[in-house]
Design a protein around this motif. Structure first.
Motif, PDB file in Angstrom:
ATOM      1  N   LYS A  75      26.617  36.438  85.115  1.00  0.00           N
ATOM      2  CA  LYS A  75      25.633  37.351  84.528  1.00  0.00           C
ATOM      3  C   LYS A  75      24.254  36.709  84.436  1.00  0.00           C
ATOM      4  N   ALA A  76      23.239  37.551  84.273  1.00  0.00           N
ATOM      5  CA  ALA A  76      21.896  37.060  84.017  1.00  0.00           C
ATOM      6  C   ALA A  76      21.818  36.537  82.576  1.00  0.00           C
ATOM      7  N   PRO A  77      20.872  35.668  82.313  1.00  0.00           N
ATOM      8  CA  PRO A  77      20.703  35.164  80.938  1.00  0.00           C
ATOM      9  C   PRO A  77      20.316  36.277  79.963  1.00  0.00           C
TER      10      PRO A  77
ATOM     11  N   TYR B 126      18.585  30.981  75.317  1.00  0.00           N
ATOM     12  CA  TYR B 126      19.253  31.975  76.140  1.00  0.00           C
ATOM     13  C   TYR B 126      20.740  31.665  76.220  1.00  0.00           C
TER      14      TYR B 126
ATOM     15  N   TYR C  46      20.903  27.801  77.124  1.00  0.00           N
ATOM     16  CA  TYR C  46      19.694  27.116  77.608  1.00  0.00           C
ATOM     17  C   TYR C  46      18.563  27.260  76.592  1.00  0.00           C
TER      18      TYR C  46
ATOM     19  N   GLN D  19      23.968  32.481  78.795  1.00  0.00           N
ATOM     20  CA  GLN D  19      24.339  32.995  80.108  1.00  0.00           C
ATOM     21  C   GLN D  19      25.856  32.958  80.251  1.00  0.00           C
TER      22      GLN D  19
END
Lengths: 107, 116
Positions: free
Chosen positions: A42-44, A36, A87, A38
């Motif tokens: 913001k959201a991932p 991911y 991540y 990010q």
């Protein structure tokens, strides 16, 4: 629980550089590994699923490899918009777990 | 494409409760259910657990088995995450997250601040 360890924790690179982020799991997770991105505030966003499959709409400069316990996210040619925290996440078994994150800075 | 829309930011006193909502807009939740993820200030992502309404299943990470409750309202296509007995360490952004074989959808996040 399966522990996910990323390295490095942070890195700085220049536009155009090839960048690699490593992720290691505490046990064999086959290819149940996702990456991911990010960006700040913001959201991932999913980049790679199944260790090496590119999620729809993600630029081809992102790629993933590995299986078992060792995985790598590679950015072939870094762009300024790639500034973010990355991540890894295992979906082999619950509780799903994330790596601690790798902060990518642009020199 | 389904979008997950979460409720707004909350400021709560220690010891109180908070309930965060997550509504599927432009469609319905999949049969895979919804996870909740916590991100404390300046920290990484932490999977709290998930709810799969079709199977009447909730699956909490050990750390979140106490004080945290996931529920679903099928009539309004909304998922909820409630935290009771709030502590300062519950201050975080909470995300709902739906991941399927075809999609990976995140809510925009709900900031919860616990402060006296």
């Amino acid at each position: 629980d399966i522990q996910m360890t990323q390295s490095p924790s942070s890195l700085a690179a220049s536009v155009g550089d090839r960048v690699a982020i490593a992720c290691r799991s505490s046990q064999n997770i086959s290819v149940y590994l996702n990456w991911y991105q990010q960006k700040p505030g913001k959201a991932p966003n999913l980049l790679i699923y199944g260790a090496s499959s590119l999620h729809g709409g993600v630029p081809s400069r992102f790629s993933g490899s590995g299986s078992g316990t060792d995985f790598t996210l590679t950015i072939s040619s870094l762009q300024s918009g790639d500034l973010a925290v990355y991540y890894c996440q295992q979906s082999y078994s619950t509780p799903w777990t994330f790596g601690q994150g790798t902060t990518l800075e642009i020199k | 494409q389904v979008q997950l829309v979460q409720s707004g930011a909350e400021v709560k006193k220690p010891g109180s409760s908070v309930k965060v909502s997550c509504k599927a807009s432009g469609g319905t939740f999949s049969d895979y259910g919804v996870s909740w993820v916590r991100q404390a200030p300046g920290q990484g992502l932490e999977w709290m657990g998930r709810i799969i309404p079709l199977l009447h299943v909730t699956d909490y990470a050990l750390k979140f088995q106490d004080r945290f409750t996931f529920t679903a309202d099928k009539s309004t296509n909304t998922m909820y995450m409630e935290v009771s007995s709030l502590r300062s360490e519950d201050t975080a952004i909470y995300y709902c997250w739906e991941t399927t074989t075809d999609a990976d959808n995140w809510g925009q996040g709900t900031q919860v601040i616990v402060s006296s």
